[in-house]
Design an enzyme around this catalytic site. Structure first.
Site, short mmCIF file in Angstrom:
data_model
loop_
_atom_site.label_atom_id
_atom_site.label_comp_id
_atom_site.label_asym_id
_atom_site.label_seq_id
_atom_site.Cartn_x
_atom_site.Cartn_y
_atom_site.Cartn_z
N HIS A 371 41.99 35.48 -12.40
CA HIS A 371 43.22 36.09 -11.88
C HIS A 371 43.11 36.33 -10.38
CE1 HIS A 371 43.19 37.98 -16.17
NE2 HIS A 371 43.49 36.70 -16.19
N CYS A 684 51.58 18.32 -10.08
CA CYS A 684 51.29 19.67 -9.61
C CYS A 684 49.82 19.98 -9.87
CB CYS A 684 52.19 20.67 -10.34
SG CYS A 684 51.78 22.39 -10.01
#
Length: 754
Positions: A371, A684
């Site tokens: 994260h 992507c």
């Protein structure tokens, strides 16, 4: 309880206090570092009634040096050296374990050193000199008499070794005689792993400042016991308060705090610290002694559960030390104007609290897909992970250089390194000026192909980069970040407001929202973790969304409301087969119908797509390619599944090349399928933002690439200089030759265009 600590093993405690008292006197004398070490060895030898006491300290990571001795040949000081693991002293240093033997020459690993004259001594006691798990050297006592040292004697030597480590931290042995070089003053290079590219220059800001114990020896044991008792009570009250704050919510946080409370109320932990104080240590030193023991066990623990619990105890000890010393984060220290954040690890919410004020980040732990890494990328902050032991070496305010392109950190760099780094930054700044000059020009190749360059985002803070980078829109907006940085599930109204603000900030440019992509390495703080043997292939992304549709429905409704009649583009992550997309599309249709019934405006143009991240979707029926409004290749996941190489595993993640002929052929087949069915296709991922890879992706037919904002300039610059037909022919020639990768040929071609 206090009286009991003073009476048990009474004679030994008196001796221990006496030795520490004399040690404190030595430390207070105005003498050089070598003299202090010499006096300490004489003191210990006298108090322990042994013929020999020696102190060995690390000269470098692999070499121990005899720095002081009482009883061995004085001429051997600073001359006798041994490798880590060599001899009994080297074994103590390598294992951080005590060696106690009554027949040293017969003990496995004994090394005879004739220059010291130690062959006359039979008994040997070696104790590591360590602070918080970091071994600085070895303290040794020896006797001619063949005997094993008692537990009380071992404890006494361990206590003195710890005090020596504390005083070394404070620079007590620096100076005359070069007994020990000053800590935290010399240049150090750390080689970690790249998590976010970029270079940065600044000064250290420690997320968890080091607690410095300036009084390891107690003046008044009774007063120290009282200080400890009060501090532990403050700690317990604080933990109870934190527990009450999360009682009804976060189960995982609750579990951690319950463990904290268990340790804070542990009678064994308290008793050991009281006994340490009774033997002459200050309250701070007693806490740190127990913490060092936990750190040593933690580094050797193979059981993940035990390691986590020891980590909890380590964290709790830090809290207690901050209470005792007043050296918490609110110490009055000011963050430097160019802070480089250094931490063992950090959560996304904590990182967002720092915001864009940070110039760079260095973590001892971390992961490429963590994260914190996601947030660092969103904020475009260079990040190096796995820089082992940097938190023990760095001090607030130290100059530091981060080369995020190479995964290298220079702490307190010398002038030569600094000059070279400044040159590199100047070259990059010059390149950025060139990119700024083409910011408003299209990414059009010499052969007339036009490539759409989009940016990835996940925070409102990303959106200003739309203008500055020259991106044509947001090809991927990661919606999970808003879930990950909170301690509770966000409400629909909160999400709707956020998504609306994202669309407003885009000023009419396309924004493609990816629905919640959680699971695998992204576990919500308030979501019960699922124990899976291989989470990357487990219950994640669209699979969670379809099995627990409540959150998906809420998010889709929020997106429709945010659009408020504007165009809306949504894609579902990790789709592996046609049925999953059909089920997710049906949820979107339900959301539209619900909003229509409620009288809310519907999007003027709705496009619903999918991320192609699994090889299976490349072979889905033609009906899928016709039904989906667009596809976006998720290069990071697709590559790891194609090569069966975990992208979080540093042993294998760099082993396979994106420009491998087989992978490019696979991608080109997807391009052809999309051309056949008229399905818009984009790519992507990290590779889209690397100029060489981007050029090759464009050459095989991809006409839309989505990347981090900082990559758009370099990619656009190279695309405007090349002919895709030439590069495509070169790629096919490499394949026909049987090359494993087209990288060498592509690099040669591109060098000629720069």
């Amino acid at each position: 309880m206090h009286g009991e600590s003073f009476t048990m093993m009474d004679g030994f405690i008196t001796d221990s206090r006496q030795m520490l008292g004399r040690l404190r006197e030595i430390m207070s004398e105005e003498t050089g570092g070598q003299t202090r070490l010499d006096r300490i060895t004489s003191l210990i030898s006298e108090e322990m009634r042994t013929e020999v006491c020696s102190i060995y300290l690390f000269r470098d990571e692999e070499t121990l040096e005899l720095c002081a001795t009482e009883g061995l040949n004085a001429e051997a000081v600073h001359q006798t050296r041994m490798r880590l693991g060599e001899g009994l002293v080297g074994r103590v240093a390598r294992t951080s374990k005590v060696i106690n033997t009554d027949d040293a020459p017969a003990t496995r690993g004994f090394r005879y050193m004739p220059e010291t004259g130690e062959e006359a001594y039979s008994s040997f006691l070696g104790v590591p000199i360590q602070r918080l798990g970091e071994t600085l050297g070895v303290l040794v006592v020896q006797s001619k008499q063949a005997r094993s040292y008692s537990d009380e004697e071992i404890y006494a030597v361990e206590v003195v070794a710890m005090v020596i480590a504390e005083m070394a931290e404070l620079g007590a042995f620096v100076g005359e005689g070069a007994a020990m070089s000053a800590r935290h003053q010399h240049p150090v290079m750390f080689r970690g792993h790249v998590a976010q590219e970029g270079v940065a220059r600044g000064h250290v800001w420690l997320h968890e400042p080091r607690v410095v114990v300036t009084n390891p020896i107690a003046d008044d044991p009774a007063a120290e016991l009282e200080r400890l008792t009060e501090a532990v009570e403050t700690l317990r009250v604080g933990v109870d308060r934190m527990l009450s704050d999360v009682r009804s919510g976060d189960k995982e946080q609750l579990q951690v705090l319950e463990t904290y409370r268990m340790f804070a109320n542990s009678k064994g932990w308290m008793r050991r610290m009281e006994e340490d104080i009774g033997r002459g240590l200050s309250a701070e030193a007693a806490v740190e002694k127990e913490q060092s023991t936990a750190r040593s066990r933690m580094e050797k623990a193979t059981d993940a559960y035990l390691r986590d619990r020891l980590h909890d105890l380590d964290d709790l000890s830090n809290r207690l030390l901050r209470i005792l010393t007043g050296q918490g984060r609110e110490t009055g220290a000011e963050m430097p104007p160019d802070p480089i954040l250094i931490a063992r690890n950090i959560g996304p919410a904590e990182l967002l609290d720092y915001g864009r004020s940070l110039k760079g980040i260095v973590l001892e732990e971390g992961a490429v897909g963590s994260h914190a890494t996601i947030v660092a990328r969103a904020l475009a902050i260079p990040l190096v992970i796995h820089a082992e032991r940097i938190t023990t070496e760095a001090l607030n305010g130290d100059p530091v250089l981060i080369d995020g392109d190479q995964g290298i950190v220079h702490l307190r760099p010398d002038d030569t390194i600094s000059a070279a780094f400044v040159d590199k930054m100047a070259m990059q700044a010059e390149a950025q000026e060139r990119y700024a000059s083409i910011r408003d020009k299209p990414a059009e190749t010499l052969c007339g192909a036009r490539i759409g360059l989009m940016m990835n985002a996940g925070l409102m803070a990303d959106l200003p980069s739309l203008v500055g980078s020259g991106a044509e829109g947001v090809g991927l907006f990661r919606t999970e970040l808003q879930f990950l940085i909170r301690n509770h599930m966000p409400k629909r109204a909160e999400l709707s407001d956020l998504y609306a603000r994202v669309m407003d900030a885009a000023q009419g440019k396309q924004v493609t929202f990816r629905t919640l992509d959680i699971g695998s390495d992204k576990v919500l703080p308030y979501m019960k973790a699922t124990d899976e043997p291989n989470p990357a292939l487990g219950w994640r992304a669209i699979r969670i969304g379809l099995d627990r549709p409540g959150v998906m429905r809420m998010q889709l409704q929020a997106l429709v409301r945010a659009a408020a009649g504007r165009p809306l583009s949504v894609m579902f992550p990790f789709v592996a087969q046609l049925e999953e997309f059909a089920a997710a599309r049906a949820e979107m249709d339900k959301a539209l119908e619900r909003e229509r019934i409620l009288g809310h405006p519907l999007p003027s143009d709705l496009k619903v797509g999918a991320m192609l991240e699994t090889p299976s979707l490349a072979y889905a029926p033609d009906s899928f390619y016709r039904d989906v409004d667009f596809l976006s290749i998720g290069g990071n996941d697709l590559k790891q599944f194609f090569f069966a190489a975990d992208r979080e595993n540093e042993l294998v993640r760099r082993r396979y090349d994106t420009l491998n002929v087989s992978f490019l052929t696979f991608l080109e087949n997807i391009v052809k399928r999309c051309e056949k069915t008229g399905t818009p296709l984009s790519f992507c991922g990290e590779d889209a933002g690397r100029p060489v890879e981007a050029a090759c992706l464009a050459a095989i037919g991809l006409r839309s690439l989505s990347m981090r904002p900082a990559s758009i300039g370099p990619v656009k610059s190279i695309l405007r200089r090349i002919d895709l037909t030439e590069l495509h022919a070169l790629i096919h020639e490499a394949a026909e030759r049987g090359d494993q990768s087209v990288r060498p040929a592509a690099m040669d071609y591109l060098r000629g265009k720069l």
